[in-house]
Write a protein that holds these residues in place. Structure first.
Motif, PDB file in Angstrom:
ATOM      1  N   GLY A 185    -108.989 -23.721   0.378  1.00  0.00           N
ATOM      2  CA  GLY A 185    -108.663 -24.673  -0.670  1.00  0.00           C
ATOM      3  C   GLY A 185    -109.554 -24.490  -1.891  1.00  0.00           C
ATOM      4  N   MET A 186    -110.828 -24.183  -1.662  1.00  0.00           N
ATOM      5  CA  MET A 186    -111.744 -23.922  -2.776  1.00  0.00           C
ATOM      6  C   MET A 186    -111.285 -22.715  -3.584  1.00  0.00           C
ATOM      7  SD  MET A 186    -115.543 -24.421  -1.148  1.00  0.00           S
ATOM      8  CE  MET A 186    -116.112 -25.987  -0.478  1.00  0.00           C
ATOM      9  N   VAL A 187    -110.898 -21.654  -2.899  1.00  0.00           N
ATOM     10  CA  VAL A 187    -110.443 -20.445  -3.590  1.00  0.00           C
ATOM     11  C   VAL A 187    -109.263 -20.762  -4.498  1.00  0.00           C
ATOM     12  CG1 VAL A 187    -109.387 -18.170  -3.288  1.00  0.00           C
ATOM     13  CG2 VAL A 187    -111.280 -18.864  -1.812  1.00  0.00           C
ATOM     14  N   GLU A 188    -108.272 -21.459  -3.960  1.00  0.00           N
ATOM     15  CA  GLU A 188    -107.078 -21.769  -4.745  1.00  0.00           C
ATOM     16  C   GLU A 188    -107.395 -22.682  -5.926  1.00  0.00           C
ATOM     17  OE1 GLU A 188    -104.321 -23.404  -1.978  1.00  0.00           O
ATOM     18  OE2 GLU A 188    -104.138 -21.559  -0.802  1.00  0.00           O
ATOM     19  N   ALA A 189    -108.163 -23.738  -5.678  1.00  0.00           N
ATOM     20  CA  ALA A 189    -108.456 -24.711  -6.727  1.00  0.00           C
ATOM     21  C   ALA A 189    -109.322 -24.109  -7.821  1.00  0.00           C
ATOM     22  CB  ALA A 189    -109.144 -25.931  -6.119  1.00  0.00           C
ATOM     23  N   GLN A 190    -110.333 -23.336  -7.448  1.00  0.00           N
ATOM     24  CA  GLN A 190    -111.231 -22.803  -8.459  1.00  0.00           C
ATOM     25  C   GLN A 190    -110.590 -21.678  -9.256  1.00  0.00           C
ATOM     26  OE1 GLN A 190    -115.353 -22.294  -7.379  1.00  0.00           O
ATOM     27  NE2 GLN A 190    -115.328 -24.064  -6.021  1.00  0.00           N
ATOM     28  N   ARG A 191    -109.720 -20.908  -8.647  1.00  0.00           N
ATOM     29  CA  ARG A 191    -108.973 -19.912  -9.420  1.00  0.00           C
ATOM     30  C   ARG A 191    -108.082 -20.596 -10.449  1.00  0.00           C
ATOM     31  NH1 ARG A 191    -107.074 -15.610  -4.702  1.00  0.00           N
ATOM     32  NH2 ARG A 191    -108.955 -14.296  -4.778  1.00  0.00           N
ATOM     33  N   SER A 192    -107.463 -21.688 -10.055  1.00  0.00           N
ATOM     34  CA  SER A 192    -106.625 -22.444 -10.985  1.00  0.00           C
ATOM     35  C   SER A 192    -107.453 -22.991 -12.139  1.00  0.00           C
ATOM     36  CB  SER A 192    -105.917 -23.583 -10.239  1.00  0.00           C
ATOM     37  OG  SER A 192    -105.153 -24.373 -11.122  1.00  0.00           O
ATOM     38  N   GLU A 193    -108.642 -23.500 -11.834  1.00  0.00           N
ATOM     39  CA  GLU A 193    -109.503 -24.042 -12.880  1.00  0.00           C
ATOM     40  C   GLU A 193    -110.052 -22.942 -13.779  1.00  0.00           C
ATOM     41  OE1 GLU A 193    -111.037 -28.228 -10.878  1.00  0.00           O
ATOM     42  OE2 GLU A 193    -112.334 -26.465 -10.747  1.00  0.00           O
ATOM     43  N   ILE A 194    -110.265 -21.747 -13.247  1.00  0.00           N
ATOM     44  CA  ILE A 194    -110.683 -20.619 -14.083  1.00  0.00           C
ATOM     45  C   ILE A 194    -109.616 -20.323 -15.133  1.00  0.00           C
ATOM     46  CG2 ILE A 194    -111.060 -18.118 -14.102  1.00  0.00           C
ATOM     47  CD1 ILE A 194    -112.517 -18.471 -11.388  1.00  0.00           C
ATOM     48  N   GLU A 195    -108.356 -20.336 -14.719  1.00  0.00           N
ATOM     49  CA  GLU A 195    -107.267 -20.116 -15.666  1.00  0.00           C
ATOM     50  C   GLU A 195    -107.229 -21.213 -16.727  1.00  0.00           C
ATOM     51  OE1 GLU A 195    -103.509 -19.603 -13.783  1.00  0.00           O
ATOM     52  OE2 GLU A 195    -104.191 -17.994 -12.447  1.00  0.00           O
ATOM     53  N   LEU A 196    -107.403 -22.462 -16.284  1.00  0.00           N
ATOM     54  CA  LEU A 196    -107.416 -23.587 -17.216  1.00  0.00           C
ATOM     55  C   LEU A 196    -108.550 -23.440 -18.215  1.00  0.00           C
ATOM     56  CD1 LEU A 196    -106.563 -26.436 -18.158  1.00  0.00           C
ATOM     57  CD2 LEU A 196    -108.057 -27.366 -16.362  1.00  0.00           C
ATOM     58  N   MET A 197    -109.754 -23.113 -17.739  1.00  0.00           N
ATOM     59  CA  MET A 197    -110.905 -23.009 -18.629  1.00  0.00           C
ATOM     60  C   MET A 197    -110.782 -21.823 -19.575  1.00  0.00           C
ATOM     61  SD  MET A 197    -114.149 -24.256 -16.267  1.00  0.00           S
ATOM     62  CE  MET A 197    -113.871 -23.106 -14.912  1.00  0.00           C
ATOM     63  N   THR A 198    -110.148 -20.743 -19.125  1.00  0.00           N
ATOM     64  CA  THR A 198    -109.915 -19.600 -20.009  1.00  0.00           C
ATOM     65  C   THR A 198    -109.045 -20.021 -21.185  1.00  0.00           C
ATOM     66  OG1 THR A 198    -110.122 -18.022 -18.187  1.00  0.00           O
ATOM     67  CG2 THR A 198    -108.967 -17.258 -20.161  1.00  0.00           C
ATOM     68  N   GLY A 199    -108.018 -20.821 -20.906  1.00  0.00           N
ATOM     69  CA  GLY A 199    -107.159 -21.329 -21.972  1.00  0.00           C
ATOM     70  C   GLY A 199    -107.911 -22.274 -22.906  1.00  0.00           C
ATOM     71  N   MET A 200    -108.767 -23.109 -22.356  1.00  0.00           N
ATOM     72  CA  MET A 200    -109.545 -24.036 -23.171  1.00  0.00           C
ATOM     73  C   MET A 200    -110.528 -23.287 -24.065  1.00  0.00           C
ATOM     74  SD  MET A 200    -110.172 -26.990 -20.255  1.00  0.00           S
ATOM     75  CE  MET A 200    -111.157 -28.093 -21.278  1.00  0.00           C
ATOM     76  N   LEU A 201    -111.104 -22.205 -23.547  1.00  0.00           N
ATOM     77  CA  LEU A 201    -111.990 -21.368 -24.359  1.00  0.00           C
ATOM     78  C   LEU A 201    -111.203 -20.703 -25.495  1.00  0.00           C
ATOM     79  CD1 LEU A 201    -114.212 -19.759 -21.593  1.00  0.00           C
ATOM     80  CD2 LEU A 201    -115.054 -21.124 -23.509  1.00  0.00           C
ATOM     81  N   ARG A 202    -110.004 -20.219 -25.169  1.00  0.00           N
ATOM     82  CA  ARG A 202    -109.178 -19.555 -26.180  1.00  0.00           C
ATOM     83  C   ARG A 202    -108.855 -20.514 -27.318  1.00  0.00           C
ATOM     84  NH1 ARG A 202    -105.042 -18.530 -23.155  1.00  0.00           N
ATOM     85  NH2 ARG A 202    -106.059 -16.740 -22.168  1.00  0.00           N
ATOM     86  N   GLU A 203    -108.583 -21.760 -26.981  1.00  0.00           N
ATOM     87  CA  GLU A 203    -108.293 -22.750 -28.007  1.00  0.00           C
ATOM     88  C   GLU A 203    -109.489 -22.987 -28.937  1.00  0.00           C
ATOM     89  OE1 GLU A 203    -107.265 -26.171 -25.749  1.00  0.00           O
ATOM     90  OE2 GLU A 203    -105.293 -25.404 -25.152  1.00  0.00           O
ATOM     91  N   ARG A 204    -110.667 -22.669 -28.457  1.00  0.00           N
ATOM     92  CA  ARG A 204    -111.884 -22.859 -29.239  1.00  0.00           C
ATOM     93  C   ARG A 204    -112.384 -21.566 -29.850  1.00  0.00           C
ATOM     94  NH1 ARG A 204    -111.119 -26.543 -25.561  1.00  0.00           N
ATOM     95  NH2 ARG A 204    -111.941 -28.682 -25.832  1.00  0.00           N
ATOM     96  N   GLY A 205    -111.539 -20.540 -29.838  1.00  0.00           N
ATOM     97  CA  GLY A 205    -111.890 -19.252 -30.418  1.00  0.00           C
ATOM     98  C   GLY A 205    -112.941 -18.493 -29.647  1.00  0.00           C
ATOM     99  N   ALA A 206    -113.003 -18.720 -28.343  1.00  0.00           N
ATOM    100  CA  ALA A 206    -114.007 -18.075 -27.497  1.00  0.00           C
ATOM    101  C   ALA A 206    -113.334 -17.532 -26.239  1.00  0.00           C
ATOM    102  CB  ALA A 206    -115.120 -19.048 -27.134  1.00  0.00           C
ATOM    103  N   GLY A 207    -114.135 -16.996 -25.337  1.00  0.00           N
ATOM    104  CA  GLY A 207    -113.603 -16.484 -24.093  1.00  0.00           C
ATOM    105  C   GLY A 207    -114.686 -16.458 -23.041  1.00  0.00           C
ATOM    106  N   PRO A 208    -114.325 -16.131 -21.792  1.00  0.00           N
ATOM    107  CA  PRO A 208    -115.325 -16.022 -20.732  1.00  0.00           C
ATOM    108  C   PRO A 208    -116.367 -14.974 -21.080  1.00  0.00           C
ATOM    109  CG  PRO A 208    -113.102 -16.037 -19.831  1.00  0.00           C
ATOM    110  CD  PRO A 208    -112.965 -15.880 -21.313  1.00  0.00           C
ATOM    111  N   ARG A 209    -117.550 -15.110 -20.489  1.00  0.00           N
ATOM    112  CA  ARG A 209    -118.617 -14.147 -20.772  1.00  0.00           C
ATOM    113  C   ARG A 209    -118.421 -12.828 -20.039  1.00  0.00           C
ATOM    114  NH1 ARG A 209    -124.284 -17.194 -20.114  1.00  0.00           N
ATOM    115  NH2 ARG A 209    -123.548 -17.380 -17.938  1.00  0.00           N
ATOM    116  N   SER A 210    -117.644 -12.874 -18.954  1.00  0.00           N
ATOM    117  CA  SER A 210    -117.428 -11.635 -18.199  1.00  0.00           C
ATOM    118  C   SER A 210    -116.035 -11.653 -17.580  1.00  0.00           C
ATOM    119  CB  SER A 210    -118.483 -11.492 -17.104  1.00  0.00           C
ATOM    120  OG  SER A 210    -118.433 -12.582 -16.209  1.00  0.00           O
TER     121      SER A 210
END
Length: 210
Positions: A185-210
């Motif tokens: 369940g952790m794997v599924e939920a955290q992968r989903s949140e990684i995708e969400l946060m990547t989109g939130m970073l993109r909206e702010r003109g940024a991206g993941p560090r790696s």
């Protein structure tokens, strides 16, 4: 804000009570039978429970920091969700160690149960993959507004990637069924949140560090 804090505290307390009951029933089901062995102190089950409890605690800490550094409701809502989820999961992990009669700390380096040991321990307080350093936590606490949002999202993305790696290790190595299910369940939920946060970073003109 006071009303929201009271509501969160009440909700967290109720969730903790439910989790405690679930822990007792589920672990008894998986390890309480006469033919089932309780995990040993150096088992993958115990190692994952100990290490992920520490890993989760930092995620909760970072989420509380950013909550006080931004007024953006989207980021505050994400931080609230992560803090609540990981605090409850941390309680379950520590509860299992109690039920198994195992210590919550070990003389072995973190990640030994995954065959990584000292290789996993970074510098400046980053004990496991994805964990922020003490310097990074201090920096997060010094930022505000969008700068705090971006840095939090980057730190938490790294944190989740490390958490996924650890949870996948439990899925492969742990023997207790209920713990393996939590890890999946952790794997599924955290992968989903990684995708969400990547989109939130993109909206702010940024991206993941790696």
């Amino acid at each position: 804000m006071r009303r929201r804090h009271i509501g969160w505290a009440a909700g967290a307390a109720a969730a903790a009570l439910v989790a405690a009951g679930a822990i007792t029933y589920a672990v008894a089901e998986d390890t309480g039978g006469p033919r089932t062995r309780t995990p040993g102190a150096e088992s993958a089950d115990a190692g994952f429970a100990r290490d992920m409890a520490v890993h989760h605690q930092q995620a909760v800490e970072m989420s509380y920091i950013v909550r006080d550094r931004t007024k953006n409701e989207e980021v505050r809502r994400l931080a609230y969700d992560i803090a609540q989820t990981q605090a409850n999961q941390r309680g379950m992990l520590l509860g299992w160690l109690d039920l198994w009669g195992l210590p919550k700390v070990s003389a072995e380096p973190p990640m030994t149960w995954m065959g990584m040991g000292r290789m996993a321990s970074g510098e400046d307080g980053a004990l496991m993959p994805g964990m922020a350093t003490n310097t990074e936590l201090k920096k997060l606490g010094s930022l505000s507004g969008e700068r705090a949002e971006v840095f939090y999202l980057q730190l938490m993305t790294d944190h989740h990637k490390g958490g996924v790696h650890m949870a996948e290790g439990c899925v492969a190595r742990c023997a207790v069924g209920v713990e393996k299910r939590l890890a999946r369940g952790m794997v599924e939920a955290q992968r989903s949140e990684i995708e969400l946060m990547t989109g939130m970073l993109r909206e702010r003109g940024a991206g993941p560090r790696s």
